[in-house]
Design a protein around this motif. Structure first.
Motif, PDB file in Angstrom:
ATOM      1  N   VAL A  51      17.012  26.506  46.756  1.00  0.00           N
ATOM      2  CA  VAL A  51      16.235  25.292  47.036  1.00  0.00           C
ATOM      3  C   VAL A  51      15.525  24.927  45.724  1.00  0.00           C
ATOM      4  O   VAL A  51      14.297  24.923  45.627  1.00  0.00           O
ATOM      5  N   HIS A  54      12.505  22.708  44.838  1.00  0.00           N
ATOM      6  CA  HIS A  54      11.134  23.110  45.163  1.00  0.00           C
ATOM      7  C   HIS A  54      10.707  24.387  44.451  1.00  0.00           C
ATOM      8  O   HIS A  54       9.813  25.093  44.900  1.00  0.00           O
ATOM      9  N   GLY A 128       5.526  23.340  48.918  1.00  0.00           N
ATOM     10  CA  GLY A 128       6.878  23.702  48.487  1.00  0.00           C
ATOM     11  C   GLY A 128       7.809  23.964  49.652  1.00  0.00           C
ATOM     12  O   GLY A 128       7.793  23.269  50.671  1.00  0.00           O
ATOM     13  N   THR A 148       3.889  21.037  57.930  1.00  0.00           N
ATOM     14  CA  THR A 148       3.000  20.372  56.972  1.00  0.00           C
ATOM     15  C   THR A 148       3.240  18.883  57.062  1.00  0.00           C
ATOM     16  O   THR A 148       4.349  18.463  57.438  1.00  0.00           O
ATOM     17  N   ASP A 184      14.569  25.148  58.359  1.00  0.00           N
ATOM     18  CA  ASP A 184      13.574  24.511  57.493  1.00  0.00           C
ATOM     19  C   ASP A 184      14.170  23.188  57.054  1.00  0.00           C
ATOM     20  O   ASP A 184      15.025  23.149  56.170  1.00  0.00           O
ATOM     21  N   MET A 185      13.765  22.101  57.684  1.00  0.00           N
ATOM     22  CA  MET A 185      14.442  20.824  57.432  1.00  0.00           C
ATOM     23  C   MET A 185      13.482  19.645  57.355  1.00  0.00           C
ATOM     24  O   MET A 185      12.596  19.488  58.191  1.00  0.00           O
ATOM     25  N   ALA A 186      13.697  18.838  56.340  1.00  0.00           N
ATOM     26  CA  ALA A 186      12.952  17.586  56.246  1.00  0.00           C
ATOM     27  C   ALA A 186      13.537  16.606  57.268  1.00  0.00           C
ATOM     28  O   ALA A 186      14.739  16.628  57.519  1.00  0.00           O
ATOM     29  N   LYS A 194      15.819  15.954  46.197  1.00  0.00           N
ATOM     30  CA  LYS A 194      17.261  15.830  45.934  1.00  0.00           C
ATOM     31  C   LYS A 194      17.577  14.472  45.309  1.00  0.00           C
ATOM     32  O   LYS A 194      18.488  14.355  44.495  1.00  0.00           O
TER      33      LYS A 194
HETATM   34  N1  NAD Z   1       6.401  20.714  51.246  1.00  0.00           N
HETATM   35  C1  NAD Z   1       6.894  19.526  51.415  1.00  0.00           C
HETATM   36  O1  NAD Z   1       6.154  18.541  51.500  1.00  0.00           O
HETATM   37  C2  NAD Z   1       8.387  19.331  51.521  1.00  0.00           C
HETATM   38  C3  NAD Z   1       8.891  18.064  51.803  1.00  0.00           C
HETATM   39  C4  NAD Z   1      10.269  17.925  51.964  1.00  0.00           C
HETATM   40  C5  NAD Z   1      11.105  19.000  51.828  1.00  0.00           C
HETATM   41  N2  NAD Z   1      10.569  20.228  51.527  1.00  0.00           N
HETATM   42  C6  NAD Z   1      11.461  21.396  51.389  1.00  0.00           C
HETATM   43  O2  NAD Z   1      12.690  20.989  50.829  1.00  0.00           O
HETATM   44  C7  NAD Z   1      13.697  21.916  51.225  1.00  0.00           C
HETATM   45  C8  NAD Z   1      14.976  21.183  51.500  1.00  0.00           C
HETATM   46  O3  NAD Z   1      14.883  20.453  52.732  1.00  0.00           O
HETATM   47  P1  NAD Z   1      16.194  19.786  53.343  1.00  0.00           P
HETATM   48  O4  NAD Z   1      15.851  19.110  54.609  1.00  0.00           O
HETATM   49  O5  NAD Z   1      16.872  18.985  52.282  1.00  0.00           O
HETATM   50  O6  NAD Z   1      17.072  21.084  53.645  1.00  0.00           O
HETATM   51  P2  NAD Z   1      18.645  21.217  53.892  1.00  0.00           P
HETATM   52  O7  NAD Z   1      19.191  19.923  54.388  1.00  0.00           O
HETATM   53  O8  NAD Z   1      19.261  21.811  52.680  1.00  0.00           O
HETATM   54  O9  NAD Z   1      18.708  22.295  55.068  1.00  0.00           O
HETATM   55  C9  NAD Z   1      18.093  22.035  56.301  1.00  0.00           C
HETATM   56  C10 NAD Z   1      18.363  23.193  57.254  1.00  0.00           C
HETATM   57  O10 NAD Z   1      19.748  23.208  57.617  1.00  0.00           O
HETATM   58  C11 NAD Z   1      20.289  24.504  57.418  1.00  0.00           C
HETATM   59  N3  NAD Z   1      21.679  24.359  57.006  1.00  0.00           N
HETATM   60  C12 NAD Z   1      22.160  23.674  55.953  1.00  0.00           C
HETATM   61  N4  NAD Z   1      23.498  23.796  55.900  1.00  0.00           N
HETATM   62  C13 NAD Z   1      23.859  24.557  56.951  1.00  0.00           C
HETATM   63  C14 NAD Z   1      25.119  25.033  57.471  1.00  0.00           C
HETATM   64  N5  NAD Z   1      26.267  24.734  56.861  1.00  0.00           N
HETATM   65  N6  NAD Z   1      25.120  25.786  58.586  1.00  0.00           N
HETATM   66  C15 NAD Z   1      23.953  26.084  59.203  1.00  0.00           C
HETATM   67  N7  NAD Z   1      22.740  25.671  58.781  1.00  0.00           N
HETATM   68  C16 NAD Z   1      22.707  24.918  57.665  1.00  0.00           C
HETATM   69  C17 NAD Z   1      19.452  25.118  56.317  1.00  0.00           C
HETATM   70  O11 NAD Z   1      19.508  26.534  56.384  1.00  0.00           O
HETATM   71  C18 NAD Z   1      18.073  24.579  56.663  1.00  0.00           C
HETATM   72  O12 NAD Z   1      17.457  25.378  57.613  1.00  0.00           O
HETATM   73  C19 NAD Z   1      13.110  22.694  52.396  1.00  0.00           C
HETATM   74  O13 NAD Z   1      12.832  24.002  51.948  1.00  0.00           O
HETATM   75  C20 NAD Z   1      11.810  21.989  52.723  1.00  0.00           C
HETATM   76  O14 NAD Z   1      10.782  22.841  53.188  1.00  0.00           O
HETATM   77  C21 NAD Z   1       9.254  20.415  51.380  1.00  0.00           C
END
Ligand code: NAD
Length: 359
Positions: A51, A54, A128, A148, A184-186, A194
């Motif tokens: 990831v 972050h 993060g 959050t 963990d998904m936005a 990204k």
């Molecule tokens: N702190 C903040 O304000 C903030 C804001 C936005 C995002 N984030 C972080 O950004 C990171 C990325 O977020 P995202 O939504 O782009 O994540 P992502 O789309 O990469 O993944 C989302 C979820 O889908 C699961 N996943 C993905 N591919 C998969 C598969 N092939 N099979 C099964 N499960 C699968 C992942 O394990 C994860 O749990 C996260 O860690 C999030 O906490 C933080």
């Protein structure tokens, strides 16, 4: 030990090297040793798990906000009991990594004694990768929901001005002897990091990730970053999910809400005012622990046995791909683009901080 420089564009650091660099920079910014270690671990854990939007790449931004007086490097955190297993916490504008890690730790303590622990956090900052806090609870044998809110990125459904955040929804359940559930998904199609990364690397983004300032679908990441909005998953459902996070983390805790959480890269007139909603529970509240472990193992087996869709090589549990990457990167190091680390290298040089070999 680092694998040292791979080529001109990339360098591989092992966890200790990356954490050491982050920790030295955070110490120099005024964090106490314990807190600097927590923040360094959180940042590098994101890189370990792939990831990288972050991870270390964000450190200059946090250091900048500390230097500007918008993040307190050494807040004194006091939990106020609301009920025996409910507390509120004023994050006092500390780094979200430290505030959330300490809050999860406190919630684990309450859950250990009373089955579950709930904490509402206000006056925090960006924390993060949310999975960090799920893993903290899972490693201690607990299930968790760690939420959050975040700075405005998407409109309420039907609107076109950004208001709600890319606030990640994160739930984790341990599965002793099997693969834990780490979702963990936005609620946006993708996290803003990204899109920022695509803009930095000069890559186009797929249609459906965001709108430009005029509200038109665009494949240009720079157009999204310049006054556009991100799009939610599932239309009104994703927009509703983000609103839910803003209500639980913002409205209910006393944090900022409704478009007022400050963007860490845009608003330098005041602290962010982020809120967190942290629930930790014993997974064996309703059934004995060994039965729960067996049932989670059984669930994972059934998931894996599902007939595969066309084009799918494997079926993974949420968080499993990241866990595999973490294991590989712990063994072989974390690949970083030199360009991504350049601002950190400059800061380290300016502060007389030793750099890992190869940097
Ligand atoms: N702190 C903040 O304000 C903030 C804001 C936005 C995002 N984030 C972080 O950004 C990171 C990325 O977020 P995202 O939504 O782009 O994540 P992502 O789309 O990469 O993944 C989302 C979820 O889908 C699961 N996943 C993905 N591919 C998969 C598969 N092939 N099979 C099964 N499960 C699968 C992942 O394990 C994860 O749990 C996260 O860690 C999030 O906490 C933080």
């Amino acid at each position: 030990m680092s694998d040292s420089a791979d080529d001109k564009g990339q360098v591989t650091l092992d966890r200790a090297e990356a954490e050491g660099l982050a920790m030295a920079l955070l110490r120099a910014a005024g964090l106490p040793a314990d807190d600097a270690a927590i923040a360094a671990r959180c940042l590098v854990r994101a890189d370990l798990r792939g990831v990288d939007t972050h991870g270390m790449i964000r450190l200059p931004g946090y250091l900048d906000r500390i230097a500007k007086g918008l993040v307190d490097p050494a807040p004194k955190l006091d939990f106020e009991a609301v009920a025996p297993n409910v507390a509120r916490l004023d994050g006092k504008n500390g780094l979200g990594f430290v505030v959330a890690t300490r809050a999860v730790d406190h919630a684990i303590g309450m859950a250990r004694e009373l089955g579950l622990g709930l904490i509402g956090v206000r006056n925090s900052t960006h924390y993060g990768m949310a999975a960090t806090y799920l893993l903290q609870a899972i490693d201690a044998g607990f299930a968790a929901m760690v939420l959050t809110n975040a700075s405005p990125a998407m409109p309420p459904w039907g609107g076109r001005a950004e208001m709600f955040g890319t606030s990640p929804f994160a739930v984790g359940v341990p599965a002793p002897g099997s693969v834990p559930f780490v979702l963990d998904m936005a609620p946006t199609v993708v996290a803003r990091g990204k899109i920022r990364k695509a803009a930095r690397e000069g890559r186009m983004i797929p249609e459906g990730w965001g709108l430009d300032a005029e509200g038109r679908n665009t494949t240009d990441p720079a157009a999204v970053m310049a006054g556009g909005v991100l799009l939610p998953i599932g239309g009104p459902k994703g927009a509703g999910l983000s609103m839910m996070l803003d209500i639980l983390c913002g409205v209910l805790t006393g944090a900022r809400y409704g478009g007022e959480v400050g963007d860490q890269y845009k608003r330098f007139d005041r602290p962010q005012g982020v809120g967190h909603f942290i629930l930790v529970m014993r997974p064996d509240l309703f059934l004995p622990a060994d039965e729960i472990a067996a049932r989670m193992g059984d669930l994972v087996t059934r998931v894996k046995a599902n007939p595969k869709a066309a084009g799918a090589d494997d079926i993974f549990m949420p968080g499993e791909i990241e866990a595999r990457r973490e294991a590989a990167r712990l063994a072989h190091g974390i690949p970083y683009a030199r360009a991504d680390l350049a601002p950190l290298v400059d800061l380290a040089r300016a502060g007389g901080i030793a750099l890992p070999k190869g940097l």
